[in-house]
Motif scaffolding. Sequence first.
Motif, PDB file in Angstrom:
ATOM      1  N   ALA B 287       0.564  -0.937   0.060  1.00 34.65           N
ATOM      2  CA  ALA B 287      -0.083   0.218   0.011  1.00 34.65           C
ATOM      3  C   ALA B 287       0.093   1.181   0.472  1.00 34.65           C
ATOM      4  CB  ALA B 287      -0.833   0.219   1.268  1.00 34.65           C
ATOM      5  N   HIS B 288       1.380   2.428  -1.851  1.00 35.79           N
ATOM      6  CA  HIS B 288       1.775   2.993  -1.410  1.00 35.79           C
ATOM      7  C   HIS B 288       0.602   4.838  -0.739  1.00 35.79           C
ATOM      8  CE1 HIS B 288       5.225   2.442  -3.510  1.00 35.79           C
ATOM      9  NE2 HIS B 288       5.759   1.400  -2.942  1.00 35.79           N
ATOM     10  N   ASN B 289       1.216   5.599  -0.335  1.00 33.23           N
ATOM     11  CA  ASN B 289       0.581   6.938  -0.546  1.00 33.23           C
ATOM     12  C   ASN B 289      -0.643   7.602  -1.525  1.00 33.23           C
ATOM     13  OD1 ASN B 289       2.121   7.036   1.380  1.00 33.23           O
ATOM     14  ND2 ASN B 289       4.322   8.010   0.302  1.00 33.23           N
ATOM     15  N   ASP B 290      -0.478   6.719  -2.989  1.00 34.59           N
ATOM     16  CA  ASP B 290      -1.132   7.079  -3.458  1.00 34.59           C
ATOM     17  C   ASP B 290      -2.574   6.693  -2.999  1.00 34.59           C
ATOM     18  OD1 ASP B 290      -2.839   8.448  -5.714  1.00 34.59           O
ATOM     19  OD2 ASP B 290      -0.580   8.475  -6.882  1.00 34.59           O
ATOM     20  N   LEU B 291      -3.314   6.986  -2.695  1.00 31.08           N
ATOM     21  CA  LEU B 291      -4.624   6.705  -2.136  1.00 31.08           C
ATOM     22  C   LEU B 291      -5.435   6.396  -3.002  1.00 31.08           C
ATOM     23  CD1 LEU B 291      -6.352   5.859   0.572  1.00 31.08           C
ATOM     24  CD2 LEU B 291      -6.950   8.934   0.541  1.00 31.08           C
ATOM     25  N   LEU B 292      -6.318   7.431  -3.849  1.00 35.47           N
ATOM     26  CA  LEU B 292      -6.918   6.671  -5.283  1.00 35.47           C
ATOM     27  C   LEU B 292      -6.932   5.249  -6.020  1.00 35.47           C
ATOM     28  CD1 LEU B 292      -8.928   9.779  -4.897  1.00 35.47           C
ATOM     29  CD2 LEU B 292      -9.355   8.008  -3.570  1.00 35.47           C
ATOM     30  N   GLU B 293      -5.036   5.787  -6.946  1.00 28.52           N
ATOM     31  CA  GLU B 293      -5.035   4.627  -7.345  1.00 28.52           C
ATOM     32  C   GLU B 293      -4.451   3.360  -6.597  1.00 28.52           C
ATOM     33  OE1 GLU B 293      -1.280   4.829  -8.479  1.00 28.52           O
ATOM     34  OE2 GLU B 293      -1.409   4.692 -10.237  1.00 28.52           O
ATOM     35  N   GLU B 294      -3.528   3.472  -5.211  1.00 31.19           N
ATOM     36  CA  GLU B 294      -3.970   2.242  -4.195  1.00 31.19           C
ATOM     37  C   GLU B 294      -5.146   1.386  -4.263  1.00 31.19           C
ATOM     38  OE1 GLU B 294      -0.717   1.118  -2.937  1.00 31.19           O
ATOM     39  OE2 GLU B 294      -0.310   1.922  -5.309  1.00 31.19           O
ATOM     40  N   VAL B 295      -5.931   2.465  -3.666  1.00 27.90           N
ATOM     41  CA  VAL B 295      -8.187   1.493  -3.545  1.00 27.90           C
ATOM     42  C   VAL B 295      -8.323   1.162  -5.250  1.00 27.90           C
ATOM     43  CG1 VAL B 295     -10.045   1.433  -3.019  1.00 27.90           C
ATOM     44  CG2 VAL B 295      -8.515   3.408  -1.926  1.00 27.90           C
ATOM     45  N   ALA B 296      -8.472   1.582  -5.928  1.00 35.14           N
ATOM     46  CA  ALA B 296      -8.312   1.164  -7.787  1.00 35.14           C
ATOM     47  C   ALA B 296      -7.768  -0.352  -8.119  1.00 35.14           C
ATOM     48  CB  ALA B 296      -8.497   1.854  -8.528  1.00 35.14           C
ATOM     49  N   LYS B 297      -6.562  -0.484  -7.400  1.00 35.37           N
ATOM     50  CA  LYS B 297      -5.381  -1.422  -7.065  1.00 35.37           C
ATOM     51  C   LYS B 297      -6.410  -2.631  -6.783  1.00 35.37           C
ATOM     52  CE  LYS B 297      -2.265  -2.200  -5.013  1.00 35.37           C
ATOM     53  NZ  LYS B 297      -0.235  -1.637  -4.371  1.00 35.37           N
ATOM     54  N   PHE B 298      -6.800  -2.309  -5.566  1.00 29.96           N
ATOM     55  CA  PHE B 298      -6.799  -3.796  -5.167  1.00 29.96           C
ATOM     56  C   PHE B 298      -8.043  -4.152  -6.017  1.00 29.96           C
ATOM     57  CE2 PHE B 298      -4.879  -1.474  -1.138  1.00 29.96           C
ATOM     58  CZ  PHE B 298      -3.783  -2.299  -1.641  1.00 29.96           C
ATOM     59  N   ARG B 299      -9.223  -2.920  -5.917  1.00 26.27           N
ATOM     60  CA  ARG B 299     -10.817  -3.185  -6.957  1.00 26.27           C
ATOM     61  C   ARG B 299     -10.014  -4.517  -7.538  1.00 26.27           C
ATOM     62  NH1 ARG B 299     -13.805   0.415  -7.739  1.00 26.27           N
ATOM     63  NH2 ARG B 299     -15.694  -0.159  -6.818  1.00 26.27           N
ATOM     64  N   ALA B 300      -8.880  -3.465  -8.282  1.00 30.35           N
ATOM     65  CA  ALA B 300      -9.294  -3.967 -10.442  1.00 30.35           C
ATOM     66  C   ALA B 300      -7.928  -5.323 -10.010  1.00 30.35           C
ATOM     67  CB  ALA B 300      -7.818  -2.990 -10.913  1.00 30.35           C
ATOM     68  N   ALA B 301      -7.954  -5.631  -8.865  1.00 28.28           N
ATOM     69  CA  ALA B 301      -6.636  -7.507  -8.475  1.00 28.28           C
ATOM     70  C   ALA B 301      -7.733  -8.051  -8.682  1.00 28.28           C
ATOM     71  CB  ALA B 301      -6.153  -6.849  -7.592  1.00 28.28           C
ATOM     72  N   ARG B 302      -8.654  -7.570  -7.513  1.00 31.38           N
ATOM     73  CA  ARG B 302      -9.935  -8.319  -7.498  1.00 31.38           C
ATOM     74  C   ARG B 302     -11.051  -9.252  -8.888  1.00 31.38           C
ATOM     75  NH1 ARG B 302     -10.715  -5.825  -2.261  1.00 31.38           N
ATOM     76  NH2 ARG B 302     -12.167  -4.192  -3.269  1.00 31.38           N
ATOM     77  N   ARG B 303     -10.828  -8.751  -9.107  1.00 29.39           N
ATOM     78  CA  ARG B 303     -12.110  -8.461 -10.278  1.00 29.39           C
ATOM     79  C   ARG B 303     -11.200  -9.314 -11.799  1.00 29.39           C
ATOM     80  NH1 ARG B 303     -14.418  -3.424 -11.436  1.00 29.39           N
ATOM     81  NH2 ARG B 303     -13.287  -2.631 -14.052  1.00 29.39           N
ATOM     82  N   ILE B 304      -9.649  -9.112 -11.860  1.00 28.27           N
ATOM     83  CA  ILE B 304      -8.840  -9.716 -12.974  1.00 28.27           C
ATOM     84  C   ILE B 304      -8.498 -11.170 -12.699  1.00 28.27           C
ATOM     85  CG2 ILE B 304      -6.973  -9.753 -14.061  1.00 28.27           C
ATOM     86  CD1 ILE B 304      -6.460  -6.687 -13.359  1.00 28.27           C
ATOM     87  N   TRP B 305      -8.413 -11.230 -11.425  1.00 23.25           N
ATOM     88  CA  TRP B 305      -8.312 -12.903 -10.997  1.00 23.25           C
ATOM     89  C   TRP B 305      -9.349 -13.483 -10.992  1.00 23.25           C
ATOM     90  CZ3 TRP B 305      -4.167 -15.462 -10.382  1.00 23.25           C
ATOM     91  CH2 TRP B 305      -4.183 -17.202  -9.703  1.00 23.25           C
ATOM     92  N   ALA B 306     -10.599 -12.806 -10.107  1.00 24.38           N
ATOM     93  CA  ALA B 306     -11.653 -14.144 -10.396  1.00 24.38           C
ATOM     94  C   ALA B 306     -12.023 -14.680 -12.038  1.00 24.38           C
ATOM     95  CB  ALA B 306     -13.204 -12.645 -10.068  1.00 24.38           C
ATOM     96  N   ARG B 307     -11.729 -13.470 -12.989  1.00 22.93           N
ATOM     97  CA  ARG B 307     -12.388 -13.586 -14.338  1.00 22.93           C
ATOM     98  C   ARG B 307     -10.440 -14.864 -14.967  1.00 22.93           C
ATOM     99  NH1 ARG B 307     -13.976  -7.770 -16.312  1.00 22.93           N
ATOM    100  NH2 ARG B 307     -16.610  -8.430 -15.170  1.00 22.93           N
ATOM    101  N   VAL B 308      -9.959 -14.372 -14.765  1.00 21.99           N
ATOM    102  CA  VAL B 308      -8.568 -15.235 -14.592  1.00 21.99           C
ATOM    103  C   VAL B 308      -9.214 -17.284 -14.861  1.00 21.99           C
ATOM    104  CG1 VAL B 308      -6.389 -16.152 -14.439  1.00 21.99           C
ATOM    105  CG2 VAL B 308      -7.061 -13.555 -14.930  1.00 21.99           C
ATOM    106  N   MET B 309      -9.361 -17.069 -13.242  1.00 23.97           N
ATOM    107  CA  MET B 309      -9.685 -18.173 -12.346  1.00 23.97           C
ATOM    108  C   MET B 309     -11.270 -19.101 -13.296  1.00 23.97           C
ATOM    109  SD  MET B 309      -7.657 -19.094 -10.599  1.00 23.97           S
ATOM    110  CE  MET B 309      -7.773 -20.190  -9.836  1.00 23.97           C
ATOM    111  N   LYS B 310     -12.216 -18.327 -13.036  1.00 24.51           N
ATOM    112  CA  LYS B 310     -13.227 -18.785 -14.343  1.00 24.51           C
ATOM    113  C   LYS B 310     -13.014 -19.084 -15.772  1.00 24.51           C
ATOM    114  CE  LYS B 310     -18.026 -17.653 -13.765  1.00 24.51           C
ATOM    115  NZ  LYS B 310     -18.803 -17.002 -13.891  1.00 24.51           N
ATOM    116  N   GLU B 311     -12.612 -17.977 -16.182  1.00 23.97           N
ATOM    117  CA  GLU B 311     -12.877 -18.165 -17.882  1.00 23.97           C
ATOM    118  C   GLU B 311     -11.762 -18.727 -17.708  1.00 23.97           C
ATOM    119  OE1 GLU B 311     -12.840 -14.026 -18.851  1.00 23.97           O
ATOM    120  OE2 GLU B 311     -15.459 -13.388 -17.982  1.00 23.97           O
ATOM    121  N   GLN B 312     -10.766 -18.929 -17.713  1.00 21.26           N
ATOM    122  CA  GLN B 312      -9.525 -19.301 -17.828  1.00 21.26           C
ATOM    123  C   GLN B 312      -9.141 -20.994 -17.825  1.00 21.26           C
ATOM    124  OE1 GLN B 312      -5.341 -17.014 -18.213  1.00 21.26           O
ATOM    125  NE2 GLN B 312      -4.451 -18.653 -18.859  1.00 21.26           N
TER     126      GLN B 312
END
Lengths: 135, 557, 318
Positions: B287-312
């Motif tokens: 977790a770095h200082n750029d608050l909003l980018e970090e929040v977006a990063k965590f949310r994106a990571a969850r969505r991508i992983w879910a799709r990879v696991m399901k679809e791939q």
Amino acid sequence: MAKKIRILIGKPGLDGHDRGAKYIARALKDAGYEVVYTGIRQSPEAIARTAVQEDVDFVGLSLLSGAHNELFPEVIRQLKQEKADDIIVFGGGVIPDDDIPGLTAAGIEAVFTPGTPIKDVIAFIEANRERVESK
Amino acid sequence: MSEKKKLEKALQEWEDRVLKKTLDHFPERRETFTTGSGMEIERLALPDGGDADRYTEKLGFPGTYPFTRGVQPTMYRGRFWTMRQYAGFGTAEESNQRYKYLLGQGQTGLSVAFDLPTQIGYDSDDPHSVGEVGKVGVAIDTLRDMEILFDGIPLDKVSTSMTINAPASVLLAFYIAVGEKQGVSRDQLRGTIQNDILKEYIARGTYIFPPKPSLRLITNIFAYCAKEVPQWNTISISGYHIREAGSSAAQEVAFTLADGIAYVKAALAAGQDVDTFAGRLSFFFNAHNDLLEEVAKFRAARRIWARVMKEQFGAKQQKSMMLRFHTQTGGSTLTAQQPDNNIVRVAIQTLAAVLGGTQSLHTNSRDEALGLPTEEAVRIALRTQQIVAHESGVANTIDPLAGSYFVESLTDRIEQQVNEYLAKIEEMGGMVQAIEKGYVQKEIQDSAYRYQREIESAEQVVVGVNKFQIQEEAPKDILKVDPALRELQSKKLAAVRAERDQSAVDAALAALRAAAKDTGINLMPHILEAAKRYASLGEICNVLRDEFGEYRESIIL
Amino acid sequence: MSLARNIIQGDIRAIARAMTWIENEHEAKEQLIDEIFPDCGRATVWGITGPPGAGKSTLTDQLITRERRQGRKVGIIAVDPSSPFSGGAILGDRLRMQQHATDDGVFIRSMASRGHLGGVAGSTGDAVKVLDAAGFDTIIVETIGVGQTEIEVMGMADIVLLVLVPGLGDEIQALKAGVMEIGDLFVINKADRDDAGKIKAEVEYVLGLKYAENMAAKNPVLMVSALTGQGIDDLHHSLYSYLNLIRSSGTLEQRRRDRLAGELRTIAAAKIEALVHYHLDFEDRLDSWVEMLYSRKESPYGLMNGRIESLIKELTDK
């Protein structure tokens, strides 16, 4: 022809955090120096021998694990053993201020702690140019 | 049906199908949640109209695919994240005391830091260990040290995270053996081993073996734990160190998920079914200082992983698609100058982790850029988490930044960048090839170099470093490890060697060697047997070094 | 004791210092090389080249291990490009050979290509002499890339290994660029990759064209994995068979004579250039000559021929 200054950047011990070492290596290259980079997990002996074979003018040691009090002086000792104690050794990393006098006494000529701008490192090298050119 | 109606219907379905089950088993912390001024807070704020299908597809509901809003239906309304401070230094005795102190201060999980010799599979008396024993963590040579480390800490009551990679199997074996001595059965053990070798090649450097046997050890652990230690998180796929090495936020996610994909592929290739192991995969981010980018990063990571696991990978169980993660605040963001400012940085980063939906969190101590953290500094770091949990109110509703135009668009853009990286790595033949080629390291180094140049030119302001500097006194009270520790630890090791049954050790090591030669055999039971006989970490690793060879750094700048 | 004598006795510091003299065009360099020259000519020189990322250093590391097993002392010169912008360089090839750093029988030196007067080939050639005189049995010269400079550097070698690798995309171009001419052994690295066989077939096809008339001289094409060591023993063996072959056919001797001739040509050209520069007072007068050309009072060939003629006259009169 002006002498090209050669600098070894090495990481003694087991610490694998090489972001700082790699940054210094690259920044010194961009400043016009020839930089020999040894990679991580090097023994003091390997660093000293490399310094001799490469006939470098400076050895820069980077360490973040706290083992500097043991490993930096050991590099100096190995260099002496190789009769290469004219090579100027400096160090960097997470090094408490309290430790600096001891390292200086052991022969480490400069210690750069976190946040040191690269221009300070370059100034140190240039301040010693005459000394290495007169060798 | 109006879009608003559609959303209400979807919410109703979620409440009936998912939320109710959770609330039945795990009631929320309170009956009602209110703001500081007494306004009631809803569990989950939803868009007021808009495109309902698009909402469900991209964000969905907490605890449901694609998990953008979090992996649990009630998130922190049910239970706060686990407050887990990474600690360990010197001897097992000293670290044991620090753990007891932290548990006494309200910490809810343990996180063990090992010294570098332990992390690289060298005993304290090995010549490679000179200068490093007990420095960045606790020195563990044999089961005896591990018994001391957890003395008086019942293993069925705590969950323990261990930052150990190349010799993860050995330390897990030690832990299981300590459990047995305490009378705690394997299925009661909870915790995590980092066990993520790929990022060691990329960014952290505590590797031992080449990729192939390393991946074998990892998949052996997956298979063993699925049967024997079902509550154990078998891997913590780590972006933390990739970020510390200087990557961007998107690179952190991309390379971490690419590592994850490589492990899944390795386990599938070893004949394991995806749903038997995927639910025990966990992640670890920075977790770095750029608050909003970090929040977006965590949310994106969850969505991508879910799709990879399901679809791939065709995962069927929800658990297999959930990206659960630990967070640590960014060590490289801390400054040696005006170190008290670090408390503020850590507070911002804590918010980023919590608003991003982390499952556990380590907050760094303000003095980490100077040396080992002192007890006082560790306490303030823990208090920072407690203040965010109990006073800030952000834990009272789920994914509070969802629907922010900015955060959603940043989440999408990070997702897009990550997907581009994943496609490129796939094209190269996978992550192992991309690492062997040096592609990943080069991308990270270029980011790191650019960032550092910006700091040098003060384009990027770091308060106290390149702006707002003051004359400072040298900091005092820096914790140091006794340099005589190696000698002490070597004596302890010699004593264990003298009193153990040497023929039993030899037999166990010989059996391990034989097993190592046959890739069809799971090594875990053999390592456990050797551990129980008090074979040392170095002895076990040396057998494997003989059989597997050693990895050597091969990437230049 | 003189530096030359220390080198001949194998003193590591002296060897390293001599290399620095060579790199910096030290004023005493020529005398030094002349002093050690009688002790040269015993070592076998290998050249290893290929495109960036082909795994040359890892391969060199493996070959060092094989040579050491057979008791030979090995010297390595690894040439890396200097930055055209800053003149600096990162010399990182040796990172892959660091396991030999503490072995007394191995000497590794990294050299930046710089902008040498005599070219990289000149300084590499002198560095090879130093290692040769110091008693290293095998000297390996490693260069990145496959351009003109590298072809010159490879002229320093008795035997050249060209390393190729699947997936870089530029292998075909390398083959076209005439680099095939300088290779004796062709090494396809990362042979565990699916597309390695394709590269091998391409190399063999091009070699087939080259040797349409004389198939007996065919160059070995070997598949290896420098990372795992697979195929390295075979490569090492082939290398020695090939060396024996060119030794018995007289090719090796001819190469060494050609090399000496080439060196003399380079030295002569550099000396004459320097001499003429010096006597013409070239740098100081350049501005005024440019003025003459600019105002069209003189033409370029006319001006230079005139100056050189009068210089020759002046020198012969003396």
